[in-house]
Design a protein around this motif. Structure first.
Motif, PDB file in Angstrom:
ATOM      1  N   UNK A   1      35.195  20.858  -5.534  1.00  0.00           N
ATOM      2  CA  UNK A   1      36.179  21.912  -5.244  1.00  0.00           C
ATOM      3  C   UNK A   1      36.021  22.339  -3.790  1.00  0.00           C
ATOM      4  N   UNK A   2      37.125  22.379  -3.052  1.00  0.00           N
ATOM      5  CA  UNK A   2      37.076  22.813  -1.657  1.00  0.00           C
ATOM      6  C   UNK A   2      37.520  24.272  -1.571  1.00  0.00           C
ATOM      7  N   UNK A   3      36.547  25.152  -1.311  1.00  0.00           N
ATOM      8  CA  UNK A   3      36.829  26.598  -1.223  1.00  0.00           C
ATOM      9  C   UNK A   3      36.500  27.082   0.187  1.00  0.00           C
ATOM     10  N   UNK A   4      36.862  26.275   1.177  1.00  0.00           N
ATOM     11  CA  UNK A   4      36.339  26.513   2.533  1.00  0.00           C
ATOM     12  C   UNK A   4      37.402  26.880   3.558  1.00  0.00           C
ATOM     13  N   UNK A   5      38.506  27.502   3.111  1.00  0.00           N
ATOM     14  CA  UNK A   5      39.492  27.959   4.102  1.00  0.00           C
ATOM     15  C   UNK A   5      38.780  28.892   5.078  1.00  0.00           C
ATOM     16  N   UNK A   6      38.999  28.684   6.380  1.00  0.00           N
ATOM     17  CA  UNK A   6      38.294  29.475   7.387  1.00  0.00           C
ATOM     18  C   UNK A   6      39.231  30.548   7.933  1.00  0.00           C
ATOM     19  N   UNK A   7      38.811  31.195   9.011  1.00  0.00           N
ATOM     20  CA  UNK A   7      39.600  32.296   9.571  1.00  0.00           C
ATOM     21  C   UNK A   7      41.061  31.961   9.780  1.00  0.00           C
TER      22      UNK A   7
END
Length: 294
Positions: free
Chosen positions: A17-23
């Motif tokens: 799972x990619x939960x890495x949305x950044x600023x």
């Protein structure tokens, strides 16, 4: 590097799972979740809200290690807590899910048909903290838009050069040279990319494992040699802007490639759903991505 986690990443059934949305991508992720920009007045409030969203996803019974092998976190998420534990510890101990960290600082301006990574000036410090927080591996993204052999070589060179620094710190890097799904030369880009990655894999030592995160190729099973390579722990696919259904369909045509989807996982979740509704929607998304991965 924990051997049990390495074993799980190598041989487990499921997806990342990619939960890495950044600023930069957080406002979009929040908007898709039903939280408009008038709900927060500064960056701190925005990050609090996105952590609430991620906490809701991670603590949901649908976020289950029977289906999910690993989760990629944003740096802020790594430093925050879920139910009194740092996020990576919560994932590993409460959920049996392997934690990864996004370490890149975003993309440089496009040049020669590619976007290299911006310099990662504090990488050593980030890796030190990642080890303290019990992170297993890292992820970093570049983008390829044109079939320019020299530029594609430069992208892969940069990825593996930083990858070796990550390996030296005891973590497993996810090498992510994305090919833009809208590139008119997508298939040609993928052929060139495969050749470059193979040559780098050949030069790695046996104790230098990497993972790969790749755009689902136009030609099914193009990356089979990479997936089966002895230096590759696992190869995962990004959804790259395809809808969840399209990404899942395309993924099914590629043996051994598993999903590492972000938008496809969370696209139907909404802040206003009851927990029952939220968990049911997440469960459906998780199951569909899992089916496509196995």
């Amino acid at each position: 590097m924990r051997q049990d986690q390495l074993e799980k990443m190598k041989n487990g059934k499921g997806f990342i799972a990619a939960l890495d949305q950044s600023g930069g991508s957080t406002p979009k992720a929040l908007a898709a979740y039903g939280v408009s920009e008038d709900k927060y007045s500064n960056e701190d409030e925005m990050f609090d809200l996105v952590h609430e969203m991620r906490t809701r996803i991670i603590t949901s019974p649908a976020f289950d290690s029977d289906y999910i092998l690993g989760a990629i976190l944003f740096e802020q998420t790594m430093d925050r807590e879920i139910e009194g534990k740092y996020t990576a510890d919560y994932l590993a101990e409460n959920k049996g899910i392997v934690p990864f960290l996004k370490v890149d600082k975003g993309l440089a301006e496009e040049s020669n048909g590619v976007q290299m990574m911006k310099p990662i000036t504090d990488l050593d410090e980030t890796l030190r903290r990642a080890n303290e927080r019990h992170i297993f591996g890292t992820k970093m993204r570049s983008v390829i838009k044109e079939a320019n052999p020299d530029a594609i070589k430069a992208v892969v060179d940069q990825q593996f050069e930083i990858g070796k620094q990550i390996i030296a710190a005891g973590l497993v890097p996810i090498i992510e040279p994305e090919v833009d799904i809208n590139s008119p030369e997508k298939e040609k880009c993928e052929e060139l990319l495969k050749t470059e990655i193979l040559s780098h894999l050949e030069s790695l030592r046996d104790d230098e494992p990497v993972m790969l995160k790749l755009t689902i190729p136009t030609k099914a099973n193009l990356y089979k040699d990479l997936i089966d390579h002895s230096k590759v722990v696992r190869a995962v696919a990004l959804s790259g802007g395809y809808s969840a259904d399209a990404a899942n369909e395309k993924l099914k045509a590629n043996d051994g490639l598993i999903a590492s989807f972000s938008r496809a996982l969370s696209q139907d979740l909404n802040v206003n759903q009851t927990d029952e509704e939220f968990n049911a929607v997440l469960k459906d998304a998780v199951k569909a991505i899992y089916e496509a991965s196995v």
